[in-house]
Structures are given as C-alpha cells and as structure tokens.
Design an enzyme around this catalytic site. Structure first.
Site, PDB file in Angstrom:
ATOM      1  CD  GLU A 160       0.753   0.436   3.066  1.00  0.00           C
ATOM      2  OE1 GLU A 160       0.646   1.676   2.964  1.00  0.00           O
ATOM      3  OE2 GLU A 160       1.725  -0.130   3.586  1.00  0.00           O
ATOM      4  CD  GLU A 302       6.839   2.668  -1.556  1.00  0.00           C
ATOM      5  OE1 GLU A 302       7.672   2.074  -2.249  1.00  0.00           O
ATOM      6  OE2 GLU A 302       6.949   3.862  -1.232  1.00  0.00           O
TER       7      GLU A 302
END
Lengths: 331, 331
Positions: A160, A302
C-alpha cells in the site's frame, strides 16, 4: 498431505533432524499450502494499492496527501524502494490507484487507475466510506488477485501507499483485536510527539463513535480505499488457496478484516516481518502468525517488508530439492 | 567515505528517515566496506572446506567420519542443502578437500583436492595439527580467496563440512573468548546427552592440556584442517578489503582465530545468522557482530546460514538505487 507427513519427509533429508531450523518451518508451510513436497515460489506478484485519506485534515501525518501521488509516479517509474526490491527478487510489481487525490497517469503496463472516489471522507467527522464504496474497492482487489493467479502466481503480495493510512489501520486494528488505541497507534511515517498525540485522540474518538455499529459498518467507517482493496485481494488469494505473503501494519489491518469475515484465511498467510509500528505486533498475535524477519524495524510500507523476506521463501523451497540421507549413504 | 556521510545519503532517499530499519544498516555497512554509495553483491562465491577429525575416536559425534566423504560427493553433485541454496542465490559453490579420510574424487570444476593430511590427530591425545600442517591448510584457504577475488567476487563465504568439527570449534571458541567449556559446547549435528557430556569432557581436558602453550601452539593443537583453511580464506578476504559473510559456529571459530591475529579484520565481516549452537552467540559477542538472521535455529553448516541470509544483502544493495526525496517531490 498432513503436516506430520511433511515433517517426516523433511527428516529423511541429508541433514541432522531440524538443523535448518526456521527454513524447515517455512518449507513445511509451503508444502502444506501447495499440497506437494516440491512447492514453487515463482512466478509471484506484488500489487500496491494507493489511496488518500480525509483524516489527514486532522494533522495525523507528518506528510501531506500530495506525497501519495508523488510516490505513485516514483513506483511506476521503478525508482521506489519497493520497485528496486521487486526487481532484485524477480517479482512483478503493479500499482493500482483505488482513490488517490492525484490525477490519473498515462496508461502504463504496471499501473491501473481504478479510482472508487478521490480519497476517503474524514473519519473524524463522518464514516470514511459507504458500504458501496467499500465493496467497489474490495472488488478491485479481488480482480487484481484473480489476474495474478490466472497468470500463474503462487505467491501474492499486497502492498500500500497512502498518506494517513496508519491512522485508519490503527482504528481497524483496535476494533478487530480489542486492543486499546494508546497501544495500537505508532509514529507511522514519522509522526513527532504532538502528531502522535493527535493520532491517538482521533483513533480513540473514532472507536467511541463507530464501534457501536455492526462490524461491517464500523469497518467501512474507519477503513481506507486501499485497505478495502487489499482485503479483497487477500480474501480472493486465500479463497483460491494460494499463498499470501503479508507486509506490515496497514496490510495486516486488511488481513484482520479478512480473518474477521473468514478465520480460516489465516492458514494461507505467511507474515514477512514485524513492523516497527506497535499495532503490528498486536495484529500478528491476534492472527497467530510469527513473522519471518523479527527485529528488522521496517515501517515503510509499499510491500517493502514482504519483498525483503521473499527470498527466504525461495530458500525454503530450494532446500527441499536436496538428497535424502538414504541416497547419500547408499551411494 | 565515513559512516556519517553514508547515513546522510540514506536520509536523502524517498522514504521516512530510518524506515527501512536493518536494511539501511546493512546498506550502510556495504557502502562503507566498498567505499561507494552503489555497492554490489555479485559475483559471489562460497567455498566449502572439508576435513576429518581424529577426535571423533572419542565418541564426540552422532555421525561417523565416513559421512564427511559422503557429503563431499553430495555437495559436488549439487544435491546438498548448500548446493540448492547456492543455485537459488546465484552463488558459485566449490568444495575443497583439505584433509578428509575419503578418496579423492575425479577432477570436476567445482571440486579441488588439496589434502594436507588425512584427517587431524586426536586432540584428546596429542596436538591435532603441527605448525606446518596448520600453515599449509591456511595457505590453501588464502589461495581460494585470492582465486575468488581475482574472479571479481565482492562477497565471499567460507563454509565447512567435517564430522567432529564442532568439538574443535568449541575448543577454539573457549580458548579465544575465555568462555567456559560447559557454556561453549552444544549438540552439533545431533549429540544426545551422553555424547554431549563426552564432548564437554574432551573440550575441558583439551583446554587444560594446551592453553599453557603460546597462542599459536594452542590454536594448532585444537584446530581442524578446514578451520585452518577457513582462517586463511577469511584473513585473505579481509586483508584485500572484500566482504566476508560469516556462516555459523565452526566458521566463526575460524574468524576468532583471524581476529586474534588481526582485530581489524572484523570490520570486513558480516554475520549471517545466529546458530543454534550456544558457542556461536559467545563468539559473535566477542567479535561484536549482530547477525542478519536471529532466532532461525540453523545448525547445519556447509554455509547454509550464510547462503540463506545472502539475499538480504542483495536487497540492501538494491534499495540504494531508489530516488531521493528531492527527485520525487521536484517532479
């Protein structure tokens, strides 16, 4: 194929019993998940879901929402930490914008614009998402998992990017583990003491405001679009029996949502690392998962933690190709 | 290039400060060792040194010496855990027989027969090696390190195979760290309680017998041929300024020998994992090294711990290629 059967096979290999330690534990989990003594870890794909958060207006982040858009471009250009780690581990990496405030990029193979809306509402003032919005984002995640599995992926990673999303993740973690807001909230991407206090205040108030709703309503009210999408991605991966390698705090909050709907999903999850965010340990404990990497103090998101731990799954699978003791001594 | 300069560079990258945790620590060490902000981790080579130990006659191992020869053949054939891990991490793997009791194999590219003698003497009765034998094995290791570095290797790994070698490693670890035999000795490749007690007895007696010698003499008396060769390999690697990725207990005993001769060698070492052998923690503490993988309970040897941790160095190096924050926001 039971775990006992798998363990017995591991004990026939040309090594002292148990002498590869956690590598054997990981190998056993892969065997059990794939129901074979020769599991594979490739191809694999990491899908990073990006979105913005209305709650940033409350001053809960050290960074402005514009950073979400900057990072989307950096990831797509292959210049983020996640992109570098994906390259070195031979992992497909995609970015799916499910609701950032940034303009859509030009079409590119590793990018998809699937905005449900432009950021969530401010959960301090009103529910962040409606039921329809939550479900639309969830469906985007399901689709992404289906695409990856249809491309043959055995290991799937959700990641994310979204300024403010550790506040939403803190709300969901407190809601679904029963932990106190004070214990769940951490510094995220770099909150100082004042920001940390604001975050705690926002999370505490949100829980007081929404926890009386039914659980779906409370989840929607405190979620993010990328969290809803990751929940769909994780749910679909686990339903279809592939391996979901969890990243850090925000992804694990999405996993808590999935486990709340369907507790057995956890049997398909492997935890990559223990984040520096305090709420992550509470979430992992609730799920009953021991991370591959402990004490690594990663907190970037991420999917960077998952991509760092991924080669250890490769090692576990590779080890299974060694000789048995009978083959060695019989030669 | 100082560590401070490197840390300042890491803080310019497009991530919250310190948010990649230990990956940043590893990246900083690679930068410092290679004196560049773009360190490389390939090519790399693992050299496994094999030899037998006269002390096996004392009943200190759960396995007979013949297993050393069996494992040499298994490794050369690519069917050992180490060979599987080397393949999956793109690492050259070689076996060098510096003194096993087995017959030499037919010539093969990944195998070298460089026997100094056929096994050591029984250190419970007489010194295991003479000064000349120790130095001959040390020179074999130096030559292997030189060959690897001349082939461009930046990361070098020493590994070992030798039934009985945890007894020799226990003696050296106790001698060079000052720890008690009781605390240093572990179960090695699977000693039961009776074998463990014998091992402790042998190590205690060896220390009483040899520790009054000058340190070179005591090291030679309690060493193994593969340990002497690894000391030569490690010394040469550190002297020429490349990175030595340490494996487990026996390799680290060789590193203690090197650090005893030349304390600064430690600045070139990275510890891959903390072995299940209790003496390994004492050795790592003595060297001041924190392992990459902790709590993994590996104790196979053959460089398997180093090969498992190696991709985490790749991740650290890869991460350094990410954008700076100025590049991201300035776009």
């Amino acid at each position: 194929m039971t775990l006992l059967h798998i363990r017995k096979h591991l004990d026939t290999l040309a090594k002292p019993t148990g002498s590869l330690g956690r590598l054997e534990d990981l190998a056993a989990r892969l065997c059990e998940m794939q129901q074979t003594l020769t599991p594979v870890t490739a191809p694999r794909r990491a899908v990073l879901f990006a979105a913005d958060h209305g709650v940033v207006a409350e001053g809960v982040s050290a960074w402005p929402s514009s950073v979400t858009g900057h990072m989307i471009r950096t990831i797509v250009a292959g210049r983020s930490a996640s992109a570098r780690l994906a390259t070195t581990t031979n992992t497909d990496l995609r970015v799916v914008d499910v609701g950032s405030l940034t303009e859509p990029l030009a079409p590119q193979p590793n990018y998809r614009c699937a905005k449900v809306c432009s950021g969530t509402r401010n959960l301090a003032l009103e529910p962040a998402l409606t039921k329809d919005e939550f479900h639309a984002a969830f469906a985007v995640g399901q689709q992404e998992a289906d695409d990856a599995m249809n491309a043959g992926c055995q290991i799937l990673i959700a990641g994310e990017m979204g300024i403010g999303n550790t506040t939403a993740a803190s709300c969901l973690t407190a809601l679904l583990t029963g932990a106190d807001a004070h214990d769940v909230v951490g510094r995220g991407a770099g909150a100082d003491d004042a920001v940390l206090e604001k975050k705690r205040h926002v999370v505490r108030n949100a829980l007081a405001r929404y926890r009386h709703l039914n659980s779906d309503g409370a989840i929607e009210a405190m979620s993010g679009l990328e969290i809803a999408a990751m929940a769909g991605f994780i749910h679909e991966t686990c339903t279809r029996g592939r391996t979901l390698l969890l990243d850090g705090f925000v992804v694990t909050a999405a996993a808590l949502v999935v486990a709340h709907l369907w507790p057995d999903a956890v049997t398909r999850m492997i935890a990559a690392h223990r984040s520096a965010e305090p709420g992550h340990s509470l979430a992992l404990k609730h799920l009953g998962l021991e991370p591959i990497l402990d004490g690594w103090r990663m907190r970037l998101g991420e999917a960077t933690g998952a991509l760092t731990a991924l080669p250890l799954l490769d090692a576990a699978a590779a080890m299974l190709g060694m000789s048995t003791l009978a083959e060695v001594v019989g030669r």
